[in-house]
Write an enzyme that holds these catalytic residues in place. Structure first.
Site, PDB file in Angstrom:
ATOM      1  N   GLU A 169       0.850  -1.188   0.000  1.00  0.00           N
ATOM      2  CA  GLU A 169       0.000   0.000   0.000  1.00  0.00           C
ATOM      3  C   GLU A 169       0.886   1.239   0.000  1.00  0.00           C
ATOM      4  O   GLU A 169       1.821   1.296   0.785  1.00  0.00           O
ATOM      5  CB  GLU A 169      -0.917   0.046   1.226  1.00  0.00           C
ATOM      6  CG  GLU A 169      -1.930   1.175   1.106  1.00  0.00           C
ATOM      7  CD  GLU A 169      -2.936   1.199   2.276  1.00  0.00           C
ATOM      8  OE1 GLU A 169      -2.865   0.333   3.151  1.00  0.00           O
ATOM      9  OE2 GLU A 169      -3.757   2.108   2.274  1.00  0.00           O
ATOM     10  N   GLY A 202       3.357   2.457  10.964  1.00  0.00           N
ATOM     11  CA  GLY A 202       3.073   1.630  12.142  1.00  0.00           C
ATOM     12  C   GLY A 202       2.879   0.154  11.800  1.00  0.00           C
ATOM     13  O   GLY A 202       3.523  -0.716  12.374  1.00  0.00           O
ATOM     14  N   ALA A 203       1.992  -0.105  10.856  1.00  0.00           N
ATOM     15  CA  ALA A 203       1.681  -1.485  10.526  1.00  0.00           C
ATOM     16  C   ALA A 203       0.859  -1.508   9.244  1.00  0.00           C
ATOM     17  O   ALA A 203       0.462  -0.456   8.740  1.00  0.00           O
ATOM     18  CB  ALA A 203       0.889  -2.134  11.648  1.00  0.00           C
ATOM     19  N   MET A 204       0.590  -2.720   8.747  1.00  0.00           N
ATOM     20  CA  MET A 204      -0.122  -2.848   7.477  1.00  0.00           C
ATOM     21  C   MET A 204      -1.039  -4.060   7.500  1.00  0.00           C
ATOM     22  O   MET A 204      -0.646  -5.144   7.894  1.00  0.00           O
ATOM     23  CB  MET A 204       0.917  -2.958   6.345  1.00  0.00           C
ATOM     24  CG  MET A 204       0.326  -3.178   4.980  1.00  0.00           C
ATOM     25  SD  MET A 204      -0.662  -1.744   4.448  1.00  0.00           S
ATOM     26  CE  MET A 204      -1.899  -2.560   3.465  1.00  0.00           C
ATOM     27  N   GLU A 205      -2.259  -3.827   7.026  1.00  0.00           N
ATOM     28  CA  GLU A 205      -3.340  -4.803   7.196  1.00  0.00           C
ATOM     29  C   GLU A 205      -3.440  -5.867   6.103  1.00  0.00           C
ATOM     30  O   GLU A 205      -4.541  -6.384   5.859  1.00  0.00           O
ATOM     31  CB  GLU A 205      -4.664  -4.041   7.259  1.00  0.00           C
ATOM     32  CG  GLU A 205      -5.120  -3.393   5.921  1.00  0.00           C
ATOM     33  CD  GLU A 205      -4.750  -1.938   5.753  1.00  0.00           C
ATOM     34  OE1 GLU A 205      -3.776  -1.493   6.397  1.00  0.00           O
ATOM     35  OE2 GLU A 205      -5.418  -1.232   4.966  1.00  0.00           O
ATOM     36  N   ASN A 206      -2.342  -6.249   5.443  1.00  0.00           N
ATOM     37  CA  ASN A 206      -2.415  -7.266   4.380  1.00  0.00           C
ATOM     38  C   ASN A 206      -3.308  -8.431   4.793  1.00  0.00           C
ATOM     39  O   ASN A 206      -3.258  -8.876   5.937  1.00  0.00           O
ATOM     40  CB  ASN A 206      -1.015  -7.816   4.111  1.00  0.00           C
ATOM     41  CG  ASN A 206       0.013  -6.724   4.064  1.00  0.00           C
ATOM     42  OD1 ASN A 206      -0.061  -5.840   3.234  1.00  0.00           O
ATOM     43  ND2 ASN A 206       0.949  -6.742   5.004  1.00  0.00           N
ATOM     44  N   HIS A 252      -6.548  -2.035  15.225  1.00  0.00           N
ATOM     45  CA  HIS A 252      -6.789  -1.281  13.987  1.00  0.00           C
ATOM     46  C   HIS A 252      -6.550  -2.175  12.765  1.00  0.00           C
ATOM     47  O   HIS A 252      -7.404  -2.277  11.871  1.00  0.00           O
ATOM     48  CB  HIS A 252      -5.869  -0.054  13.974  1.00  0.00           C
ATOM     49  CG  HIS A 252      -5.963   0.792  12.755  1.00  0.00           C
ATOM     50  ND1 HIS A 252      -6.559   2.021  12.749  1.00  0.00           N
ATOM     51  CD2 HIS A 252      -5.536   0.594  11.474  1.00  0.00           C
ATOM     52  CE1 HIS A 252      -6.497   2.548  11.544  1.00  0.00           C
ATOM     53  NE2 HIS A 252      -5.873   1.694  10.749  1.00  0.00           N
ATOM     54  N   GLU A 253      -5.395  -2.814  12.731  1.00  0.00           N
ATOM     55  CA  GLU A 253      -5.078  -3.635  11.547  1.00  0.00           C
ATOM     56  C   GLU A 253      -6.051  -4.800  11.447  1.00  0.00           C
ATOM     57  O   GLU A 253      -6.493  -5.158  10.361  1.00  0.00           O
ATOM     58  CB  GLU A 253      -3.641  -4.137  11.593  1.00  0.00           C
ATOM     59  CG  GLU A 253      -2.575  -3.045  11.744  1.00  0.00           C
ATOM     60  CD  GLU A 253      -2.721  -1.875  10.795  1.00  0.00           C
ATOM     61  OE1 GLU A 253      -3.236  -2.067   9.692  1.00  0.00           O
ATOM     62  OE2 GLU A 253      -2.334  -0.744  11.189  1.00  0.00           O
ATOM     63  N   HIS A 293      -9.346  -3.754  10.013  1.00  0.00           N
ATOM     64  CA  HIS A 293      -9.311  -3.551   8.560  1.00  0.00           C
ATOM     65  C   HIS A 293      -9.782  -4.786   7.803  1.00  0.00           C
ATOM     66  O   HIS A 293     -10.160  -4.687   6.641  1.00  0.00           O
ATOM     67  CB  HIS A 293      -7.891  -3.228   8.094  1.00  0.00           C
ATOM     68  CG  HIS A 293      -7.564  -1.768   8.048  1.00  0.00           C
ATOM     69  ND1 HIS A 293      -8.396  -0.836   7.487  1.00  0.00           N
ATOM     70  CD2 HIS A 293      -6.467  -1.075   8.464  1.00  0.00           C
ATOM     71  CE1 HIS A 293      -7.835   0.376   7.565  1.00  0.00           C
ATOM     72  NE2 HIS A 293      -6.673   0.261   8.163  1.00  0.00           N
TER      73      HIS A 293
END
Ligand code: B3K
Ligand code: ZN
Length: 877
Positions: A127, A267-271, A303-304, A307
């Protein structure tokens, strides 16, 4: 400036894709130096779109094309064109299979977008547009495909091979490599693709969903770090349950994985099924993480995870709709977090963040609507406006609709749009249909930038026994939007009687008084008034309860009204807000007149608040003044030195006047168990450390003694770091000794050493700038690690106003130098760092000139990336 000026992308130009990709088969032969990626795409023409011409354009950047075939036939060079940004195939059939093979070089990827190396781990970040650095593709969120991913790598170096979905096949290969195939049954846009390869420790747990499906939960971290995952794992399980209970959302795959890496741009990623995290938002123990870190971990893990429904199952049609997933997910995260500790404290922190980050953004050259209408670089739009203001827009809809209708609206949204790529408009329409309400005017919130100013003044009529509130809204012009229209907003209010009791908020014309307590009024006009009846004395209004709309409130409350609210508002947020108002007025008076003193009633009111039998975390918030940045926002021209001086003076005075109370608070709370993380223990530590800060600022010798002792105990990072920060703020031998000791103790823990850098970078001393420059050459400094860069340069520029804004411009020059050095390596990080320079118009003419000169220097010597170019050009125009 860049050689080829980046292209402006506009929402108005959106067209559905001419082609769709139904299935993707990827095969990675992984090696840090040279990875080969084979992709087989099942492509067909989009039946919903009329044929434009026969060609197909695929995005691709930095890819070395090795082979290309259509329906099994290698394509001759004249059948396609390759350029810097992608691949055009001149003639393609209605439906076909495209096979491509490319080479990429993860170890050389310093931008941390696409496939890159973090220490010994290979991982991805796609992303917003990173997938095009992995393979030729329709890299846009409205192309949803099913993925099957095969990873092949050396078994010893990369024993763990992960991708989205469920693992379906494993094999050992004769050459020392192994192979794992993953399949993701849910169609997704390519920005949610992920893979990870490395030698990782796995912490496992399980979760049984409401419909009794068992899900394996796995957190992967560097070896030996497994024991620091307990909090992240617990937070994940809490989040999974919460989403079932609150929104009826269950997890959908057999396995949910989190991987922590040390090099990460955010911070992080919701793959899908494989969330990637900056390790600072996974790893935690009371010795290595502060209470604040623990809270961030819970919030970001949630949060992730959230998503998975708001973002993944239902995704965005185009990047202008980013807030569709981000604003909504931040709102869900905030609601989840409110249930973990105290709702008031959570709301206070969210509002502080909004005021500190989003309000200035909305008032400067980068102001943009929650749904922007154009961009050069989408990565520049992951902003506080899209995220936090976006969350406020969801919150306002929830407030206007009420909990039941809002939930119905959410249910409809999930039911109607599951598996689709949709727009903010689709979301709002679900809210309207489920509630029967007209949100026509409310939609303007998504289109208009700028923070509305809400002026409210009241008048009591003793004869009629009525109280009238006059409300006026004004939305300041923002770049490209000079004319604004009135907004529809919920104004939650309460009316308090003399004895502090809640009165009914009874509107004229209503036959019966409602029950006493909060009532939501709806503001829709530029000017409007509300008449309340049945009041035998002037009430004290408690306005904008819970911060029911993201506005700047100007009211006519007197100091004694605020003192009254600070003591009596039944709403914790309201008490805090009253205290903030009092402190802000006083601080601004101190800026104007350094001899102004703290009024006695004020000191007594705060003494009373400190002694109250309330949640210690809330007391700590009530007694923490608005930050220097927030105060600056209130001034026409930010007086950097005046604000800093006033802030210090305030701390010294409140420390001195309440000395006995602070010591008593400290003594009462000091014995809290350092390893306990209950809300109670966390609140006590917060209050304790606030007490210590006031005692230190008052120059109290006992404070210094307590501070040294607290630092020496060293059992809990929250306490140790608070003491270290105060010792460093005071300076001198104690500070140097503590810094040396801290470094010696934690040199093997990068996340703790990040804090060591940040403490020094944020110390409000003359020498700090020189120290920051020296630290740039420290063996532990690493420009290749975003966490380290943010902890030194980012912390200095964003959280040390007095040093960053040094009158000689040395702080600006230092930041510009660093931005220029970082840009070629990691443009996204460079662009984020330069933001403090962008607000140059808010300062005095000398500083304006110095800041602008640095922006011009960046635009001349750098700004080769669209990221930096876009920000610098907007700032200078
Ligand atoms: N969606 C990601 C952010 C991606 C940022 C790309 N520059 C994390 C999040 O908001 O959950
Ligand atoms: Zn998000």
């Amino acid at each position: 400036m860049s050689e080829t000026s980046p292209q402006l992308i506009r929402l108005a130009d959106y067209r559905p894709p001419e082609f769709l990709i139904d299935a993707v088969e990827l095969c990675f032969e992984l090696d840090p130096e040279h990875t080969e990626v084979s992709a087989r795409l099942s492509i067909r023409r989009n039946p919903a779109v009329g044929q434009a011409n026969g060609s197909l354009r695929l995005a691709g950047e930095g890819l070395e094309l090795l082979a290309l075939a259509l329906d099994g036939q290698p394509l001759p060079p004249d059948a396609y064109r390759l350029d810097e940004q992608g691949l055009t195939l001149w003639q393609v059939p209605e439906r076909f299979r495209l096979d491509s093979r490319v080479a990429i070089h993860p170890a050389r990827n310093t931008a941390l977008e696409g496939l890159y190396q973090s220490k010994d781990i290979l991982c991805t970040q796609c992303e917003a547009e990173g997938f095009r650095r992995i393979s030729f593709f329709l890299d846009r969120p409205d192309v949803l495909a099913r993925y099957r991913t095969t990873l092949i790598a050396d078994r010893k170096r990369f024993p763990v091979l992960l991708a989205n979905g469920n693992p379906i096949e494993r094999a050992e290969l004769p050459d020392g490599r192994h192979r794992v195939t993953w399949e993701d049954p849910f169609p997704k846009p390519c920005y949610l693709f992920a893979l990870v390869a490395g030698d990782l420790e796995c912490v496992e747990d399980r979760f049984v969903t409401a419909s009794e499906r068992e899900v394996r939960l796995q957190i992967y971290v560097e070896p030996q770090k497994g024991e620091r995952c307990a909090h992240a794992m617990q937070s994940l399980k809490q989040a999974m349950r919460w989403d079932e209970v609150r929104f009826g959302r269950e997890y959908d795959l057999d396995v949910f994985m989190i991987v922590a890496v040390s090099h990460f741009n955010m911070g992080a990623m919701e793959n899908k099924g494989l969330n990637l995290f900056n390790d600072r938002y996974v790893l935690a123990s009371p010795q290595t993480a502060t209470d604040e870190d623990f809270a961030h971990i819970a919030a970001i893990v949630a949060h992730e995870y959230f998503h998975n429904w708001t973002g993944n199952r239902i995704t965005c049609r185009d990047w202008f709709q980013l807030s569709l997933k981000e604003g909504l997910t931040v709102y869900r995260e905030q609601e989840f977090a409110a249930g973990l500790f105290s709702p008031s404290v959570q709301r206070i922190r969210d509002v502080r963040f909004l005021r500190a980050q989003q309000f200035p953004e909305d008032a400067g050259p980068l102001a943009h609507p929650v749904r922007p209408d154009s961009y050069l670089e989408i990565n520049n739009f992951y902003t506080a406006t899209v995220y936090e203001k976006g969350a406020e827009l969801i919150r306002m809809q929830a407030t206007l609709l009420g909990p039941e209708s809002f939930r119905r609206g959410m249910d409809l949204y999930f039911a109607r749009h599951d598996g689709q790529a949709v727009t903010i408009e689709d979301f709002v329409r679900c809210m309207e249909e489920a509630s029967g309400r007209d949100l026509g005017q409310f939609r303007r919130w998504y289109e208009q930038a700028g923070t509305p100013e809400l002026s409210i003044w009241g008048g009591y009529d003793p004869t009629a026994q009525t109280y009238t509130l006059h409300v006026r809204q004004f939305i300041p012009p923002t770049p490209g939007q000079l004319v604004k229209h009135p907004l529809h907003l919920p104004l939650a209010i309460g009316l308090l009687g003399e004895d502090g009791r809640e009165l009914p908020v009874w509107l004229a014309g209503e036959p019966e008084p409602p029950a006493a307590g909060t009532r939501v009024l709806e503001v829709t006009e530029s000017e409007q008034h509300f008449v309340f009846v049945g009041l035998d004395a002037r009430p004290v209004p408690s306005l904008l309860r819970g911060f029911s709309a993201p506005v700047k409130l100007k009211d006519d409350l007197t100091e004694s009204d605020r003192l009254f609210l600070l003591a009596h508002d039944p709403d914790g947020f309201g008490r805090w807000e009253a205290g903030q108002g009092l402190m802000q007025d006083l601080l601004l008076r101190l800026v104007a007149d350094p001899k102004a003193s703290l009024p006695a009633e004020f000191i007594e009111a705060f003494r009373h608040a400190l002694r109250a039998k309330a949640d210690p975390a809330l007391i700590a918030e009530v007694l923490t003044p608005p930050s220097e940045e927030e105060l600056g926002e209130q001034m026409a021209v930010i007086d950097v030195e005046g604000i800093h001086r006033a802030h210090r003076l305030f701390g010294t005075e409140l420390g001195r006047h309440l000395r006995e109370d602070w010591i008593a608070v400290y003594r009462d709370n000091a014995e809290a168990d350092p390893s306990v993380l209950t809300p109670e223990a966390v609140g006590r530590r917060a209050l304790n450390n606030l007490a210590l800060a006031y005692l230190m600022r008052a120059g109290n010798p006992e404070g210094l003694e307590l501070c040294r002792m607290q630092f020496g105990k060293g059992r809990n990072l929250t306490d140790v770091l608070a003491a270290l920060r105060l010792l460093v703020e005071r300076g001198g031998d104690d500070a140097e000794a503590a810094l040396a000791e801290f470094y010696r103790r934690w040199s093997h823990e990068p996340l703790v050493i990040d804090k060591w850098f940040a403490v020094q970078a944020t110390a409000p001393h003359r020498e700090t700038l020189v120290r920051v420059v020296t630290l740039l050459h420290h063996p532990a400094y690493d420009p290749g690690n975003p966490n380290r860069v943010r902890s030194l340069i980012g912390a200095f520029a964003a959280h040390n106003p007095i040093c960053f804004h040094a009158a000689d411009g040395a702080g600006y020059c230092l930041l510009a130098d660093q931005v220029l050095q970082l840009e070629p390596l990691n443009p996204q990080l460079a662009a984020r760092l330069l933001k403090p320079l962008i607000r140059w118009r808010r300062f005095d003419p000398q500083r304006q000139a110095l800041m602008r000169a640095e922006l011009v220097r960046i635009s001349k010597q750098g700004a080769r990336s669209p990221d930096v170019f876009e920000l610098v050009s907007k700032a200078c125009s």
